[in-house]
Write a protein that holds these residues in place. Structure first.
Motif, PDB file in Angstrom:
ATOM      1  N   PRO A  19       0.627  -0.700  -0.200  1.00 42.14           N
ATOM      2  CA  PRO A  19      -0.041  -0.077   0.214  1.00 42.14           C
ATOM      3  C   PRO A  19       0.428   1.102   0.064  1.00 42.14           C
ATOM      4  O   PRO A  19       1.694   1.329   0.849  1.00 42.14           O
ATOM      5  CB  PRO A  19      -0.946   0.183   1.371  1.00 42.14           C
ATOM      6  N   VAL A  20       0.513   2.421  -1.192  1.00 42.75           N
ATOM      7  CA  VAL A  20       1.377   3.391  -0.663  1.00 42.75           C
ATOM      8  C   VAL A  20       0.009   4.579  -0.380  1.00 42.75           C
ATOM      9  O   VAL A  20      -1.181   4.385  -1.066  1.00 42.75           O
ATOM     10  CB  VAL A  20       2.029   3.853  -1.991  1.00 42.75           C
ATOM     11  N   VAL A  21       0.107   5.401   0.154  1.00 41.42           N
ATOM     12  CA  VAL A  21      -0.199   6.999   0.355  1.00 41.42           C
ATOM     13  C   VAL A  21       0.617   8.211   0.588  1.00 41.42           C
ATOM     14  O   VAL A  21       1.306   8.332   0.557  1.00 41.42           O
ATOM     15  CB  VAL A  21      -0.536   7.210   1.373  1.00 41.42           C
ATOM     16  N   GLN A  22       0.221   8.604  -1.330  1.00 37.63           N
ATOM     17  CA  GLN A  22       0.804   9.920  -1.744  1.00 37.63           C
ATOM     18  C   GLN A  22       0.268  10.953  -1.274  1.00 37.63           C
ATOM     19  O   GLN A  22      -0.552  11.435  -0.594  1.00 37.63           O
ATOM     20  CB  GLN A  22       0.697   9.808  -3.508  1.00 37.63           C
ATOM     21  N   ILE A  23       0.955  11.358  -0.421  1.00 38.58           N
ATOM     22  CA  ILE A  23       0.972  12.782   0.367  1.00 38.58           C
ATOM     23  C   ILE A  23       1.277  14.326  -0.595  1.00 38.58           C
ATOM     24  O   ILE A  23       3.142  14.193  -0.726  1.00 38.58           O
ATOM     25  CB  ILE A  23       1.174  13.374   1.600  1.00 38.58           C
ATOM     26  N   ASP A  24       0.677  15.470  -0.415  1.00 37.14           N
ATOM     27  CA  ASP A  24       1.375  16.618  -0.829  1.00 37.14           C
ATOM     28  C   ASP A  24       0.509  18.023  -1.015  1.00 37.14           C
ATOM     29  O   ASP A  24      -1.008  17.732  -0.667  1.00 37.14           O
ATOM     30  CB  ASP A  24       1.790  16.720  -2.824  1.00 37.14           C
ATOM     31  N   LEU A  40      -3.081  20.104   2.682  1.00 42.22           N
ATOM     32  CA  LEU A  40      -2.316  18.508   2.764  1.00 42.22           C
ATOM     33  C   LEU A  40      -3.370  18.090   2.291  1.00 42.22           C
ATOM     34  O   LEU A  40      -5.081  17.738   2.119  1.00 42.22           O
ATOM     35  CB  LEU A  40      -2.397  18.511   4.154  1.00 42.22           C
ATOM     36  N   GLY A  41      -2.891  17.391   0.849  1.00 40.32           N
ATOM     37  CA  GLY A  41      -3.768  15.889   0.433  1.00 40.32           C
ATOM     38  C   GLY A  41      -3.587  14.755   0.649  1.00 40.32           C
ATOM     39  O   GLY A  41      -2.529  14.327   0.031  1.00 40.32           O
ATOM     40  N   ALA A  42      -4.137  13.569   0.095  1.00 41.93           N
ATOM     41  CA  ALA A  42      -3.489  12.638   0.269  1.00 41.93           C
ATOM     42  C   ALA A  42      -4.380  11.572  -0.445  1.00 41.93           C
ATOM     43  O   ALA A  42      -5.556  11.629  -0.461  1.00 41.93           O
ATOM     44  CB  ALA A  42      -3.444  12.041   2.000  1.00 41.93           C
ATOM     45  N   ILE A  43      -3.777  10.892  -1.159  1.00 41.65           N
ATOM     46  CA  ILE A  43      -4.668   9.501  -1.741  1.00 41.65           C
ATOM     47  C   ILE A  43      -3.744   8.022  -1.335  1.00 41.65           C
ATOM     48  O   ILE A  43      -2.900   8.366  -1.636  1.00 41.65           O
ATOM     49  CB  ILE A  43      -4.956   9.363  -3.107  1.00 41.65           C
ATOM     50  N   ASP A  44      -4.433   6.842  -1.734  1.00 39.72           N
ATOM     51  CA  ASP A  44      -4.434   5.850  -1.018  1.00 39.72           C
ATOM     52  C   ASP A  44      -4.098   4.705  -2.783  1.00 39.72           C
ATOM     53  O   ASP A  44      -4.775   5.566  -3.578  1.00 39.72           O
ATOM     54  CB  ASP A  44      -4.167   4.670   0.430  1.00 39.72           C
ATOM     55  N   VAL A  66      -2.030  16.401  10.875  1.00 36.94           N
ATOM     56  CA  VAL A  66      -0.895  16.173  11.067  1.00 36.94           C
ATOM     57  C   VAL A  66      -1.955  14.714  11.920  1.00 36.94           C
ATOM     58  O   VAL A  66      -2.112  13.471  11.558  1.00 36.94           O
ATOM     59  CB  VAL A  66      -0.439  16.383  12.071  1.00 36.94           C
ATOM     60  N   ARG A  67      -2.925  15.389  12.753  1.00 40.55           N
ATOM     61  CA  ARG A  67      -3.762  13.965  13.113  1.00 40.55           C
ATOM     62  C   ARG A  67      -5.041  13.779  12.037  1.00 40.55           C
ATOM     63  O   ARG A  67      -5.393  12.947  12.640  1.00 40.55           O
ATOM     64  CB  ARG A  67      -4.849  15.124  14.188  1.00 40.55           C
ATOM     65  N   SER A  68      -5.360  14.892  11.597  1.00 39.24           N
ATOM     66  CA  SER A  68      -6.186  14.092  10.040  1.00 39.24           C
ATOM     67  C   SER A  68      -5.575  13.334   9.399  1.00 39.24           C
ATOM     68  O   SER A  68      -6.177  12.272   8.846  1.00 39.24           O
ATOM     69  CB  SER A  68      -7.076  15.324   9.296  1.00 39.24           C
ATOM     70  N   LEU A  69      -4.467  13.544   8.984  1.00 35.61           N
ATOM     71  CA  LEU A  69      -3.826  12.834   7.630  1.00 35.61           C
ATOM     72  C   LEU A  69      -3.217  10.923   8.684  1.00 35.61           C
ATOM     73  O   LEU A  69      -3.790  10.106   8.601  1.00 35.61           O
ATOM     74  CB  LEU A  69      -2.122  13.129   7.620  1.00 35.61           C
ATOM     75  N   ILE A  70      -3.192  10.711  10.255  1.00 37.78           N
ATOM     76  CA  ILE A  70      -2.699   9.911  10.815  1.00 37.78           C
ATOM     77  C   ILE A  70      -4.258   8.667  11.355  1.00 37.78           C
ATOM     78  O   ILE A  70      -4.063   7.837  10.682  1.00 37.78           O
ATOM     79  CB  ILE A  70      -2.505  10.601  12.081  1.00 37.78           C
ATOM     80  N   GLU A  71      -5.342  10.089  11.315  1.00 38.68           N
ATOM     81  CA  GLU A  71      -6.438   9.294  11.208  1.00 38.68           C
ATOM     82  C   GLU A  71      -7.400   8.310   9.465  1.00 38.68           C
ATOM     83  O   GLU A  71      -7.951   7.794   9.315  1.00 38.68           O
ATOM     84  CB  GLU A  71      -7.627   9.837  11.788  1.00 38.68           C
ATOM     85  N   PHE A  72      -6.585   9.575   8.288  1.00 40.35           N
ATOM     86  CA  PHE A  72      -6.647   8.776   7.124  1.00 40.35           C
ATOM     87  C   PHE A  72      -6.321   7.528   7.388  1.00 40.35           C
ATOM     88  O   PHE A  72      -6.993   5.915   6.620  1.00 40.35           O
ATOM     89  CB  PHE A  72      -5.842  10.120   6.792  1.00 40.35           C
ATOM     90  N   VAL A  73      -5.365   7.346   7.228  1.00 37.09           N
ATOM     91  CA  VAL A  73      -4.096   6.400   6.723  1.00 37.09           C
ATOM     92  C   VAL A  73      -4.375   5.043   8.177  1.00 37.09           C
ATOM     93  O   VAL A  73      -4.707   3.887   7.235  1.00 37.09           O
ATOM     94  CB  VAL A  73      -2.545   6.453   7.522  1.00 37.09           C
ATOM     95  N   LYS A  74      -5.637   5.072   9.463  1.00 34.97           N
ATOM     96  CA  LYS A  74      -5.702   4.883  10.275  1.00 34.97           C
ATOM     97  C   LYS A  74      -6.627   3.557   9.384  1.00 34.97           C
ATOM     98  O   LYS A  74      -7.205   2.209   9.423  1.00 34.97           O
ATOM     99  CB  LYS A  74      -5.548   4.769  11.567  1.00 34.97           C
ATOM    100  N   ARG A  75      -7.655   4.755   9.412  1.00 32.15           N
ATOM    101  CA  ARG A  75      -9.102   4.286   8.426  1.00 32.15           C
ATOM    102  C   ARG A  75      -8.926   3.071   7.843  1.00 32.15           C
ATOM    103  O   ARG A  75      -9.846   2.363   6.926  1.00 32.15           O
ATOM    104  CB  ARG A  75     -10.142   5.466   8.505  1.00 32.15           C
TER     105      ARG A  75
END
Length: 80
Positions: A19-24, A40-44, A66-75
């Motif tokens: 799995p890869v999560v791209q962040i930019d 901040l945007g992210a896509i897996d 930062v918390r939003s990104l961590i929660e996104f990855v956890k979900r």
């Protein structure tokens, strides 16, 4: 017709099981606010789920982003 082939950004094949999560960051602006705001945007690569968060600043200084990104990855539910 006007595009040069050397400038193309080729998509790389997705490796199965990794799995890869791209962040930019991108920068947004509304008509009401003249200030340009970092987003901040992210896509897996597995589920193609996305997230975007307006930030106060780039980097780890914006705790909400930062918390939003961590929660996104956890979900996403990937194993370690």
């Amino acid at each position: 017709a006007g595009r040069g082939l050397e400038d193309r950004c080729e998509r790389k094949p997705i490796q199965e099981g990794i799995p890869v999560v791209q962040i930019d960051y991108c920068f947004g602006k509304t008509k009401a606010v003249e200030k340009v705001v970092p987003v901040l945007g992210a896509i897996d690569n597995a589920y193609h789920r996305t997230m975007a968060v307006w930030c106060e600043c780039k980097g780890s200084g914006d705790e909400y982003a930062v918390r939003s990104l961590i929660e996104f990855v956890k979900r996403l539910g990937f194993d370690n």
